[in-house]
Design an enzyme around this catalytic site. Structure first.
Site, short mmCIF file in Angstrom:
data_model
loop_
_atom_site.label_atom_id
_atom_site.label_comp_id
_atom_site.label_asym_id
_atom_site.label_seq_id
_atom_site.Cartn_x
_atom_site.Cartn_y
_atom_site.Cartn_z
N GLY A 86 0.83 -1.21 0.00
CA GLY A 86 0.00 0.00 0.00
C GLY A 86 0.85 1.25 0.00
O GLY A 86 2.07 1.20 -0.14
N CYS A 87 0.18 2.40 0.13
CA CYS A 87 0.89 3.69 0.11
C CYS A 87 1.65 3.84 1.41
O CYS A 87 1.21 4.56 2.31
CB CYS A 87 -0.10 4.84 0.00
SG CYS A 87 -0.99 4.87 -1.53
N ILE A 88 2.75 3.18 1.54
CA ILE A 88 3.51 3.30 2.79
C ILE A 88 4.99 3.10 2.51
O ILE A 88 5.35 2.32 1.69
CB ILE A 88 2.99 2.31 3.87
CG1 ILE A 88 3.63 2.56 5.22
CG2 ILE A 88 3.13 0.87 3.45
CD1 ILE A 88 3.14 3.78 5.90
#
Ligand code: SF4
Ligand code: SF4
Lengths: 107, 458
Positions: free
Chosen positions: A105-107
């Site tokens: 994910g966006c991490i």
């Protein structure tokens, strides 16, 4: 991260940015090394270990890291203290030191 | 029997067939317009970080998709196939190679697009090609995982509804204690609110400080707002994996919830691809006309200051700051001036990064690249361009209006040992708030109430 690879003697185990690839490869010694590499200069305290073991158990049970609200409430630690314990944050700090793989994910 | 078809693997044939359904007029324009002038070459961060490797050039990458179009859907490919470099795909291995180009060698940042005199929009058909591959199950593992979570659980980090609500309630308690106001609220599912505020799941799962900061700003402004209990994830992996159905389903959930709550305006927290997906692309994907306004929280915060709804003191944010434009905000949505205006209002020392605005370089984590572990070494190599750009500003902190950029920048700052911090406008605005008087008043008010109630109890 190259330096960590050399210290642990295992090139393949590190995903990238020193997240472990294999949660089973983790050990207390590796946690200490990862802690030093991630702004925890004075070694791991009992509070660190409480969070680390919680995060690991959660991952081993559910195959995903816990939400920060669970860490704070279940470990009985304030958010501020958690930030101080792991200056790199929940993911790049606690998850990483606990040997979790890098989350998607966006991490 | 069609022998040409039989030479092809099942997946390769499906990719070719689906391409015909996905070509829009805009894409066909882009696929046919390239004159191979090479002007886009040096606009790509991958090219700059890999000099001498022509496989990173935008036009080279585009040709890998273009050849399929020419062969199967363009008359020139049928008449002069060699001349126009038409070609096909036959095996699953070839599809894997295509995957490594469309996912691994392009972040869909659109910098080449703004530098192309012919208006070729590589990122648009690169996204289409991603979608074709995803349709046959060929995509990076991380992208598949996140897309599945978003489709099945309703947000990209698989956060359950009860955990979401518990986190918002926890931040509400923090708000009450910081504001000295036990009645302060972060309302959930409040109907008829002025604003429905949607966020990135990263804020819930890993770092809720931005939720608290936004809540403080709403509190100080006296805003009538709510957070939705569902449809709260404004990110959208449909933008990254080229799947319009996923894009439509995710954006549609947000729109449906706003309508159910009869919210007047949808405010999207600072996230480049989330803003683009939810405000600009989503209605198309979801095939829906939205009946409410939608804006970035950057605009909301700026308006609060301009209208005098909140007061800020820039001396509360000492140090030097630069601003990184998210590709989606700047190049795809034109959100370039408002963040600068806002930043200048909340810090004393703001220094531009060069190039900037629509010419800024990608954080190198765009297009879903943060979820593609297999390409991370090449991504970090390409990040040298961004690292040099950051270092040249001589600032201590880089500010960005994108959650994904926060992580992309954090990675490269660590990798290139730049020693810089990364933050967002919401954090700086909240920190600059002049609210001591409100807090003091609350303290007195609730202390008095306490006295009265304990007095009457005696
Ligand atoms: S600048 Fe445009 S026309 Fe020129 S090579 Fe690049 S995509 Fe083709
Ligand atoms: S969209 Fe960005 S990453 Fe992709 S080829 Fe163009 S400049 Fe390079």
């Amino acid at each position: 991260m190259e330096t960590t690879d050399i210290k642990t003697g295992n090139k393949e185990t590190f995903h990238c940015e020193d997240f472990l690839n294999d949660i089973d490869f983790w050990s207390i010694d590796i946690a200490e090394i990862l802690a030093k590499d991630n702004k925890i200069a004075d070694g791991l305290t009992a509070d660190h270990w409480k969070v680390i073991m919680y995060v690991r158990e959660h991952y081993l049970k559910y195959e995903r890291g816990p939400e920060i609200v669970k860490v704070v409430k279940d470990c009985g630690i304030s958010f501020k203290d958690l930030c101080n314990l792991f200056p790199c944050g929940l993911v790049r700090g606690a998850y990483k030191v606990a040997g979790l793989p890098r989350p998607h994910g966006c991490i | 029997m069609n022998t040409e078809k039989n030479k092809r693997s099942y997946k390769a044939q499906k990719v070719i067939d689906r391409m015909g359904q996905k070509l829009t007029r805009q894409m066909v324009g882009s696929l046919t317009a390239c004159v191979h002038c090479g002007m886009c070459t040096d606009s790509c961060h991958y090219v700059l970080a890999n000099p001498g490797d022509p496989t990173f050039a935008p036009a080279y990458k585009a040709d890998k998709i273009r050849k399929l179009f020419k062969q199967h859907y363009d008359w020139t490919g049928k008449v002069f196939p060699k001349w126009v470099k038409a070609g096909s795909v036959y095996t699953d291995e070839e599809l894997q190679e295509l995957k490594d180009i469309v996912f691994g060698k392009c972040t869909n940042c659109r910098r080449c697009t703004v530098n192309c005199p012919m208006g070729v929009d590589l990122a648009t058909f690169n996204r289409m090609a991603r979608g074709l591959l995803c349709h046959v199950g060929i995509m990076p593992e991380g992208v598949e995982y996140v897309a599945k979570e978003q489709w099945e659980i309703g947000n990209q980090m698989g956060v359950l509804k009860e955990d979401y609500i518990e986190t918002v309630e926890w931040q509400e308690e923090e708000l009450q204690s910081e504001m000295e106001d036990p009645t302060a609220k972060i309302p959930i599912d409040k109907p008829d609110s002025n604003i429905v505020y949607v966020i990135n799941p990263r804020e819930i799962k890993h770092d809720p400080r931005s939720i608290l900061d936004a809540a403080k700003i709403f509190y100080a402004a006296g805003e009538d707002y709510t957070m939705p209990s569902e449809g709260w994830d404004m990110t959208n992996f449909g933008l990254f994996n080229g799947d319009d159905e996923l894009g439509g389903a995710v954006a549609g959930r947000v729109y449906d919830k706003v309508e159910e709550l009869r919210g007047k305006k949808l405010v999207i927290s600072e996230c480049g691809h989330g803003y683009r997906s939810t405000r600009c692309e989503g209605p198309n994907w979801a095939k829906k006309d939205i009946t409410f306004d939608a804006e970035s929280s950057v605009i909301t915060m700026l308006e609060y200051i301009k209208q005098g709804k909140i007061k800020v003191d820039k001396t509360k944010n000492p140090g030097s700051y630069t601003f990184h434009d998210s590709c989606n905000n700047a190049r795809s949505c034109g959100l370039t001036e408002e963040p600068r205006e806002l930043l200048s209002l909340v810090v004393e020392d703001f220094r531009e990064m060069y190039p900037n605005r629509a010419e800024n370089y990608c954080c190198t984590g765009g297009g879903g690249a943060m979820s593609m572990a297999e390409y991370r070494p090449s991504r970090l190599k390409s990040a040298k361009i961004k690292a040099d750009q950051l270092a040249a500003t001589g600032t201590k902190t880089v500010v960005t209006s994108c959650h994904n950029c926060v992580d992309g920048l954090t990675d490269l700052i660590g990798h290139y040992k730049l020693g810089m911090d990364v933050t967002q406008l919401v954090n700086l605005v909240a920190n600059a708030l002049v609210i001591d008087d409100i807090v003091e008043e609350n303290k007195k008010k609730y202390a008095e109430k306490e006295e009265v109630s304990s007095g009457s109890a005696q």
